[in-house]
Scaffold this motif. Structure first.
Motif, mmCIF file in Angstrom:
data_model
loop_
_atom_site.group_PDB
_atom_site.id
_atom_site.type_symbol
_atom_site.label_atom_id
_atom_site.label_comp_id
_atom_site.label_asym_id
_atom_site.label_seq_id
_atom_site.Cartn_x
_atom_site.Cartn_y
_atom_site.Cartn_z
ATOM 1 N N CYS A 83 0.828 -1.180 -0.139
ATOM 2 C CA CYS A 83 -0.014 -0.126 0.098
ATOM 3 C C CYS A 83 0.774 1.424 -0.090
ATOM 4 O O CYS A 83 1.952 1.457 0.275
ATOM 5 N N THR A 84 0.333 2.451 -0.364
ATOM 6 C CA THR A 84 0.932 3.659 -0.356
ATOM 7 C C THR A 84 0.464 4.428 1.153
ATOM 8 O O THR A 84 1.140 5.473 1.330
ATOM 9 N N HIS A 85 -0.884 4.139 1.448
ATOM 10 C CA HIS A 85 -1.384 5.080 2.435
ATOM 11 C C HIS A 85 -2.071 3.930 3.629
ATOM 12 O O HIS A 85 -2.509 2.836 3.119
ATOM 13 N N GLY A 86 -2.484 4.566 4.774
ATOM 14 C CA GLY A 86 -3.137 3.453 5.536
ATOM 15 C C GLY A 86 -3.854 4.429 6.700
ATOM 16 O O GLY A 86 -3.720 5.624 6.969
ATOM 17 N N ILE A 87 -5.119 3.735 6.909
ATOM 18 C CA ILE A 87 -5.895 4.242 8.269
ATOM 19 C C ILE A 87 -6.052 3.059 9.189
ATOM 20 O O ILE A 87 -6.792 2.125 8.572
ATOM 21 N N ASP A 88 -5.778 3.277 10.395
ATOM 22 C CA ASP A 88 -6.008 2.281 11.395
ATOM 23 C C ASP A 88 -7.388 2.512 12.049
ATOM 24 O O ASP A 88 -6.926 3.864 12.763
ATOM 25 N N LEU A 89 -8.141 1.750 12.810
ATOM 26 C CA LEU A 89 -9.418 2.243 13.303
ATOM 27 C C LEU A 89 -9.340 1.786 14.639
ATOM 28 O O LEU A 89 -9.174 0.316 14.969
ATOM 29 N N HIS A 90 -9.388 2.534 15.744
ATOM 30 C CA HIS A 90 -9.361 2.248 17.119
ATOM 31 C C HIS A 90 -10.380 2.877 18.192
ATOM 32 O O HIS A 90 -11.253 3.952 17.507
ATOM 33 N N THR A 91 -10.748 2.372 19.179
ATOM 34 C CA THR A 91 -11.506 3.009 20.037
ATOM 35 C C THR A 91 -10.633 3.042 21.431
ATOM 36 O O THR A 91 -9.320 2.597 21.352
#
Ligand SMILES: [Zn+2]
Length: 350
Positions: free
Chosen positions: A135-143
């Motif tokens: 990948c070139t970019h990332g978004i990681d989702l947390h709480t």
């Protein structure tokens, strides 16, 4: 004519295709196979490759719902580049309603991992080689952690220009220029030079509608900023500019007790503002919990039972508190005001 875009687990995804790939992720001792579910949406035109991942901490499930809604958006038909969605990275944790893997390791402290290490290290390695490195970019989702809720916020390395641009585009009011934690996914991505955002909102094991809506919207905003999705002329308002927290501190319980909280998430507090009261079950001994400085409540415990020293309120400090407070208020109004009349969670979000 179609052309190959990306290969995951040996499966070649052609441009314009939408493919679900089950990444084999260690068999259970019952003999049942376990797979990390991945959906790849390849746009007809080449462009950035963005991964969006959730439940690296297996009990943090807002992101699972954010990805479910994201994948339903009709605008994805006009995708440029490739979206790779991984709604459940820590499959074992999700099954057990647990942040950790069965051996109590934290997957987000096990990157970049290795082929022959612990189960966590192996899963981290699988995720790095099959997904992140492509990948070139990332978004990681947390709480927040269990029994703790967070005001929607983006944590990222804001000293990196492109990361900062995308963090600003996301559209939450509060940004935190967070140091990377050792062996986190974010550190591993930083070592590849990849811009990556971490979205933190709501609490573990609960759905939080505001956090989910703001998350879906935020990912779409970032995809528009990357030119992966078209910006609808006229109708699209640019997301409001966020404010960057100067620092943040946890306020800890001065004594053990049962907590009555008097400030909601997003509240602006001054030095010595009352945040809550701890008391024994008879109400005879009470101790007040007060703010150590002015700031905004960006996280708090939702479990009213506290031992001395436990973290109760997370307060972020800002250079211009009025501005920060106004932005948080506007954000909460935008996402909450018209709930009874709006088309509901499945309705048009963007
Ligand atoms: Zn987490």
């Amino acid at each position: 004519m179609s052309s190959p875009d990306i290969t995951i687990n040996g499966i070649v995804v052609q441009r314009g295709q939408r493919v679900t790939v089950d990444l084999p992720a260690a068999q259970l001792y019952t003999h049942a196979p376990v797979a990390m579910p991945v959906q790849v949406i390849s746009g007809r035109k080449a462009g950035p490759r963005l991964f969006v991942s959730a439940a690296i901490h297996g009990d943090e499930i807002n992101g699972v719902e954010i990805i479910r809604r994201l994948l339903k958006l009709p605008t994805l038909k006009r995708l440029r580049g490739t979206l790779i969605a991984i709604p459940v990275v820590n499959v074992h944790g999700l099954i057990h309603h647990s942040r950790y893997l069965p051996d109590r390791r934290d997957l987000n402290r096990s990157f970049p991992g290795s082929e022959r290490g612990s189960l966590a290290a192996r899963l981290a390695h699988l995720f790095m080689t099959e997904i992140v490195e492509q990948c070139t970019h990332g978004i990681d989702l947390h709480t927040g952690a269990i029994h703790r809720s967070n005001l929607p916020q983006v944590r990222a390395n804001l000293d990196d220009e492109e990361t900062s641009r995308l963090a600003h585009a996301f559209g939450v009011p509060v940004l935190i220029n967070a140091d990377v934690r050792d062996n986190s996914l974010r550190e591993a991505a930083a070592e590849l030079g990849m811009p990556m955002l971490l979205y933190e909102a709501g609490e573990a094991l609960r759905f939080d509608e505001l956090a989910i809506r703001a998350g879906v919207k935020g990912i779409v905003n970032v995809m528009r900023a990357l030119d992966m999705l078209p910006v609808r002329s006229g109708r699209h308002r640019a997301p409001p500019t966020p404010v960057i927290a100067r620092s943040s501190t946890w306020v800890r319980a001065p004594a053990s007790g049962i907590l009555r909280t008097v400030v909601p998430l997003g509240a602006r507090v001054d030095k010595d503002t009352l945040l809550g009261v701890l008391s024994d079950p008879f109400g005879e001994r009470e101790s007040e919990v007060t703010a150590p400085a002015e700031g905004i409540v960006i996280g708090r415990t939702v479990l009213p039972l506290a031992n001395e020293g436990e973290a109760l309120f997370h307060i972020a400090r800002f250079r211009r508190i009025e501005r920060a407070s106004a932005k948080v208020d506007a954000f909460q109004e935008e996402h909450q005001l018209n709930w009874p009349e709006d088309p509901g969670p499945e309705g048009p979000i963007v």
